[in-house]
Scaffold this motif. Structure first.
Motif, PDB file in Angstrom:
ATOM      1  N   THR A  82     -12.143  -5.258 -35.799  1.00  0.00           N
ATOM      2  CA  THR A  82     -13.293  -5.558 -35.213  1.00  0.00           C
ATOM      3  C   THR A  82     -13.152  -5.127 -33.521  1.00  0.00           C
ATOM      4  N   SER A  86     -18.427  -4.058 -32.015  1.00  0.00           N
ATOM      5  CA  SER A  86     -18.605  -4.246 -33.456  1.00  0.00           C
ATOM      6  C   SER A  86     -19.389  -5.505 -33.288  1.00  0.00           C
ATOM      7  N   THR A  87     -18.825  -6.351 -32.646  1.00  0.00           N
ATOM      8  CA  THR A  87     -19.224  -7.855 -32.390  1.00  0.00           C
ATOM      9  C   THR A  87     -20.611  -8.015 -31.781  1.00  0.00           C
ATOM     10  N   SER A  90     -23.162  -6.725 -34.433  1.00  0.00           N
ATOM     11  CA  SER A  90     -23.194  -7.746 -35.581  1.00  0.00           C
ATOM     12  C   SER A  90     -24.336  -8.683 -34.940  1.00  0.00           C
ATOM     13  N   LYS A  91     -24.373  -9.159 -33.589  1.00  0.00           N
ATOM     14  CA  LYS A  91     -25.065 -10.021 -33.157  1.00  0.00           C
ATOM     15  C   LYS A  91     -26.541  -9.570 -33.103  1.00  0.00           C
ATOM     16  N   GLY A 102     -21.263  -8.940 -40.442  1.00  0.00           N
ATOM     17  CA  GLY A 102     -20.358  -9.396 -39.263  1.00  0.00           C
ATOM     18  C   GLY A 102     -19.676  -8.455 -38.596  1.00  0.00           C
ATOM     19  N   PRO A 103     -18.867  -8.710 -37.613  1.00  0.00           N
ATOM     20  CA  PRO A 103     -18.295  -7.697 -36.931  1.00  0.00           C
ATOM     21  C   PRO A 103     -17.319  -6.560 -37.496  1.00  0.00           C
ATOM     22  N   THR A 104     -16.487  -7.103 -38.736  1.00  0.00           N
ATOM     23  CA  THR A 104     -15.694  -6.247 -39.521  1.00  0.00           C
ATOM     24  C   THR A 104     -16.578  -5.164 -40.188  1.00  0.00           C
TER      25      THR A 104
END
Length: 138
Positions: A82, A86-87, A90-91, A102-104
């Motif tokens: 991540t 990417s986080t 995701s949000k 999710g971030p991954t």
């Protein structure tokens, strides 16, 4: 592709419970009701984006300012699962109604879609895709 109408969001968005039930019996995919259901609801979110003259592509590329990020990893083990980007992606996707992002998953999407060039610098593809040999390693 066969099970999800060639990944056409307009078609998948119209899947009904009988389609979900059919997918749950196919050993060729992960048979998780929540994940299959999220595929349908995510397609519906994509369709609502289109109705608002937006696109998932534009949203994703906005996180890298419209240009591939060329990382310079020396080894596969250096590559993160991540990143802060990417986080944030995701949000934003969850805020818009997407599920199972999710971030991954977002970072894997960034890699698969070419938003990031995560070939290691010793791989010929790294340079072919635009990596620069003089770039400092992370």
């Amino acid at each position: 592709r066969r099970l999800f109408a060639g990944f056409d969001p307009a078609v998948v968005a119209r899947f009904e419970q009988s389609d979900v039930d059919r997918l749950l019996t196919d050993a060729g995919i992960v048979r998780n009701r929540a994940k299959i259901g999220s595929t349908v609801s995510n397609a519906q979110v994509i369709e609502s984006l289109h109705e608002a003259s937006e696109s998932l592509s534009a949203i994703l590329w906005s996180f890298v300012d419209g240009a591939t990020v060329h990382n310079a990893w020396a080894a596969m083990g250096d590559m993160p699962a991540t990143t802060p980007v990417s986080t944030a992606m995701s949000k934003e996707l969850r805020r818009r109604g997407f599920r199972f992002v999710g971030p991954t998953t977002c970072y894997a999407t960034m890699q698969a879609a070419g938003l990031v060039n995560d070939h290691v610098v010793s791989c010929p593809r790294w340079r072919q895709l635009g990596g620069k040999p003089d770039r400092p390693r992370r």
